[in-house]
Design a protein around this motif. Sequence first.
Motif, short mmCIF file in Angstrom:
data_model
loop_
_atom_site.label_atom_id
_atom_site.label_comp_id
_atom_site.label_asym_id
_atom_site.label_seq_id
_atom_site.Cartn_x
_atom_site.Cartn_y
_atom_site.Cartn_z
N MET A 198 0.86 -1.40 0.28
CA MET A 198 -0.19 -0.47 -0.01
C MET A 198 1.05 1.19 -0.12
SD MET A 198 -2.51 1.19 -0.23
CE MET A 198 -3.99 0.00 0.09
N LYS A 199 2.15 1.53 0.79
CA LYS A 199 2.45 2.09 0.86
C LYS A 199 3.30 2.43 -0.49
CE LYS A 199 7.05 4.21 2.88
NZ LYS A 199 7.83 4.14 3.53
N GLN A 200 3.60 1.51 -1.63
CA GLN A 200 4.17 1.74 -2.67
C GLN A 200 2.89 2.56 -3.49
OE1 GLN A 200 7.36 1.36 -3.70
NE2 GLN A 200 6.91 3.00 -5.32
N THR A 201 1.61 2.09 -3.60
CA THR A 201 0.92 2.89 -4.19
C THR A 201 0.69 4.26 -3.81
OG1 THR A 201 -0.53 0.19 -4.37
CG2 THR A 201 -1.84 2.36 -5.18
N VAL A 202 0.13 4.85 -2.56
CA VAL A 202 0.08 5.80 -2.06
C VAL A 202 0.98 7.18 -3.00
CG1 VAL A 202 0.14 7.43 -0.60
CG2 VAL A 202 -1.09 4.73 -0.37
N THR A 203 2.03 6.48 -2.93
CA THR A 203 3.90 6.91 -3.21
C THR A 203 3.51 7.08 -4.88
OG1 THR A 203 5.10 5.91 -1.15
CG2 THR A 203 6.48 7.04 -3.05
N ASP A 204 3.20 6.23 -5.74
CA ASP A 204 2.99 6.15 -6.75
C ASP A 204 1.84 7.34 -7.36
OD1 ASP A 204 5.29 4.23 -7.06
OD2 ASP A 204 4.16 3.15 -7.49
N ALA A 205 1.47 7.27 -6.58
CA ALA A 205 0.00 7.42 -7.30
C ALA A 205 0.19 10.19 -6.48
CB ALA A 205 -1.72 7.73 -6.66
N LEU A 206 0.62 9.49 -5.44
CA LEU A 206 0.78 11.14 -4.88
C LEU A 206 2.18 11.76 -6.24
CD1 LEU A 206 0.46 10.61 -1.14
CD2 LEU A 206 -1.39 11.93 -3.36
N GLY A 207 2.84 10.66 -6.29
CA GLY A 207 4.04 11.46 -6.72
C GLY A 207 3.38 11.59 -8.52
N ARG A 208 2.75 10.47 -9.43
CA ARG A 208 2.46 11.43 -10.33
C ARG A 208 1.41 12.42 -10.65
NH1 ARG A 208 1.36 5.66 -10.22
NH2 ARG A 208 -0.74 5.81 -10.04
N THR A 215 -7.89 12.96 -3.55
CA THR A 215 -8.92 11.71 -2.71
C THR A 215 -9.23 11.00 -4.45
OG1 THR A 215 -9.92 12.97 -1.64
CG2 THR A 215 -11.15 11.10 -2.59
N ASP A 216 -8.88 11.78 -5.55
CA ASP A 216 -8.99 11.67 -7.24
C ASP A 216 -7.91 10.50 -7.22
OD1 ASP A 216 -11.95 12.46 -6.80
OD2 ASP A 216 -10.71 14.43 -8.44
N ALA A 217 -6.97 11.21 -6.93
CA ALA A 217 -5.30 10.31 -7.47
C ALA A 217 -5.78 9.20 -6.69
CB ALA A 217 -4.14 10.59 -7.53
N LEU A 218 -5.88 8.71 -5.40
CA LEU A 218 -5.90 7.67 -4.48
C LEU A 218 -6.90 6.70 -4.75
CD1 LEU A 218 -5.31 9.80 -1.37
CD2 LEU A 218 -3.55 7.85 -2.81
N THR A 219 -8.20 7.19 -4.99
CA THR A 219 -9.38 6.31 -5.69
C THR A 219 -9.15 6.11 -6.37
OG1 THR A 219 -10.66 8.15 -5.50
CG2 THR A 219 -10.91 7.47 -3.59
N GLY A 220 -8.34 6.65 -7.92
CA GLY A 220 -8.39 5.95 -8.57
C GLY A 220 -7.13 4.52 -9.12
N ALA A 221 -6.45 4.84 -7.96
CA ALA A 221 -5.13 3.83 -8.14
C ALA A 221 -5.92 2.38 -7.76
CB ALA A 221 -4.03 4.45 -7.13
N GLY A 222 -6.88 3.04 -6.98
CA GLY A 222 -7.66 1.79 -6.74
C GLY A 222 -8.09 1.25 -5.28
N ILE A 223 -7.68 2.05 -4.49
CA ILE A 223 -7.64 2.65 -3.10
C ILE A 223 -9.38 2.21 -2.49
CG2 ILE A 223 -7.48 3.78 -0.60
CD1 ILE A 223 -4.13 3.87 -1.93
N PRO A 224 -9.81 1.83 -1.71
CA PRO A 224 -12.20 2.50 -1.27
C PRO A 224 -12.06 3.81 -0.61
CG PRO A 224 -11.29 0.74 -0.84
CD PRO A 224 -9.15 0.78 -1.63
N PRO A 225 -12.49 4.58 -1.40
CA PRO A 225 -12.66 5.73 -0.80
C PRO A 225 -13.07 5.47 0.20
CG PRO A 225 -13.95 5.81 -2.97
CD PRO A 225 -13.38 3.93 -1.81
N ALA A 226 -13.89 5.19 1.31
CA ALA A 226 -14.21 4.50 2.28
C ALA A 226 -12.73 4.34 3.97
CB ALA A 226 -14.30 3.81 2.65
#
Length: 93
Positions: A1-11, A25-36
């Motif tokens: 998950m750390k890498q997913t967050v790093t990649d999404a925020l980096g982009r 919010t859109d970047a993180l949910t767009g990376a497949g992280i559930p909105p909740a």
Amino acid sequence: MKQTVTDALGRLAAGTPKPATAQVTDALTGAGIPPAAVEVSASRTPTGLEADAIEAAVLQGTDCVVGQVRDGNVTVIVLPVLASGKCFVGAAA
């Protein structure tokens, strides 16, 4: 998950060095992280000024993956979840 967050925020930060709350919010949910599971700080102060940095957290079990975007730079760390079951204290956007 750390890498997913790093990649999404980096982009996001590469194209938008000072993103708004909704963009994070859109970047993180767009990376497949559930909105909740996503918490994001406000990108504007109550008086309408731009925040120096925006922070986001993703709840993952007993951990919070917390990321910060400040002037296009991204930092991500894993911290324990709070007793409230959340990653942030107080209201989050």
